[in-house]
Design an enzyme around this catalytic site. Structure first.
Site, short mmCIF file in Angstrom:
data_model
loop_
_atom_site.label_atom_id
_atom_site.label_comp_id
_atom_site.label_asym_id
_atom_site.label_seq_id
_atom_site.Cartn_x
_atom_site.Cartn_y
_atom_site.Cartn_z
N GLU A 1 0.69 -1.58 0.64
CA GLU A 1 0.00 0.01 0.04
C GLU A 1 0.63 1.04 0.05
O GLU A 1 1.61 1.86 0.87
CB GLU A 1 -0.87 -0.01 1.03
CG GLU A 1 -2.17 1.54 1.88
CD GLU A 1 -2.59 1.72 2.62
OE1 GLU A 1 -3.85 2.04 2.54
OE2 GLU A 1 -2.36 1.02 3.95
N GLU B 1 -11.33 2.72 6.14
CA GLU B 1 -10.07 2.87 7.63
C GLU B 1 -10.19 4.20 7.38
O GLU B 1 -8.94 5.14 6.78
CB GLU B 1 -9.36 2.37 6.22
CG GLU B 1 -8.35 2.20 7.60
CD GLU B 1 -6.92 1.93 7.16
OE1 GLU B 1 -6.00 1.48 7.05
OE2 GLU B 1 -6.60 1.78 5.91
#
EC number: 5.3.1.22
Length: 254
Positions: free
Chosen positions: A139, A236
């Site tokens: 990521e 998130e």
């Protein structure tokens, strides 16, 4: 209908992880994911998942020495043993609870040696994870929240994924980080779709709930559906108050 996963690294952080899983089920989430669950026995997490019927989409490798500012180990030259230990720990825990993916954190570093180190460790991670049928995710993190992090944009991640060429290595596409770094979330999402393994979201730029900010998530979620993505999207975000009070966006954007 869009499905959502509760990221328990940010949501219900005032509760033990098994109770947070149960809260996510009660709130109407379709799956869960977490950051660093290792202080909770895997058996307790597995039981909570079984009781709720939720799947755990993924978890992260440990950051290392958090007090010293470390944010991952796998791109740090000279830390191969630590990196591999973190990968084995994450894969073992994920396997024990039936999770689907492990996000391998790179760490704060740069340069040719760091890239070579990351490639070597990711290749090893993919081989280790393949035995359990797990996906390895990487990521990119934006430089505002994670200055100095090795992986800074989706193009860099794409290049690494194609270079390593492992079938179980995918991109964690976080709309928040992309929105902070690359601005056009929709165009970048469409470009990166073939290598995406998971999608996350939060408001840009404050990382709050997705019902405000610079990115129109009603449009983004519609686009994701149009592109044929069927997996739950990871919420998130950082609630402004308690988690329950922040969930109004689900009914509006689902």
């Amino acid at each position: 209908m869009t499905r959502f996963s509760a990221n328990l690294g940010f949501l219900w952080t005032d509760r033990p992880l098994p109770d947070a899983i149960r809260a996510a089920k009660t709130a109407g989430f379709d799956a869960v994911e977490c950051h660093w669950p290792y202080d909770t026995p895997a058996s307790e997490v597995k039981l909570a998942l079984a009781q709720t019927g939720l799947s755990m989409l993924g978890l992260n490798t440990v950051r290392g020495d958090v007090a010293a500012g470390e944010m991952g180990l796998s791109a740090l030259p000279g830390r191969r043993d630590d990196a591999l230990s973190a990968i084995v720990q994450a894969v073992s825990y994920a396997d024990a609870i039936g999770a689907q993916a492990v996000h391998v954190m790179a760490g704060k570093c740069d340069g040719v040696e760091a890239e070579a180190t990351f490639i070597e460790n990711l290749s090893a991670a993919c081989e280790i994870a393949r035995r359990s049928g797990l996906t390895i995710l990487i990521e990119p993190l934006n430089a505002f929240d994670a200055p100095g992090y090795f992986l800074g944009n989706t193009q860099q991640a794409s290049t690494l994924i194609r270079q390593i060429d492992a079938s179980n290595l995918k991109l964690m596409f976080d709309c928040y980080h992309v929105g902070r770094t690359e601005v056009d979330v929709a165009a970048t999402l469409q470009k990166m779709l073939p290598i995406i393994g998971h999608i996350q979201f939060a408001a840009v730029p404050d990382r709050g709930a997705p019902d405000h900010g610079d990115v129109d998530f009603r449009r983004i979620f519609s686009l994701i559906t149009e592109l044929g993505w069927e997996h739950p999207l990871g919420a998130e975000y950082r609630p402004a108050g308690d988690t329950e009070s922040s969930l109004g966006w689900m009914a509006k954007l689902r």
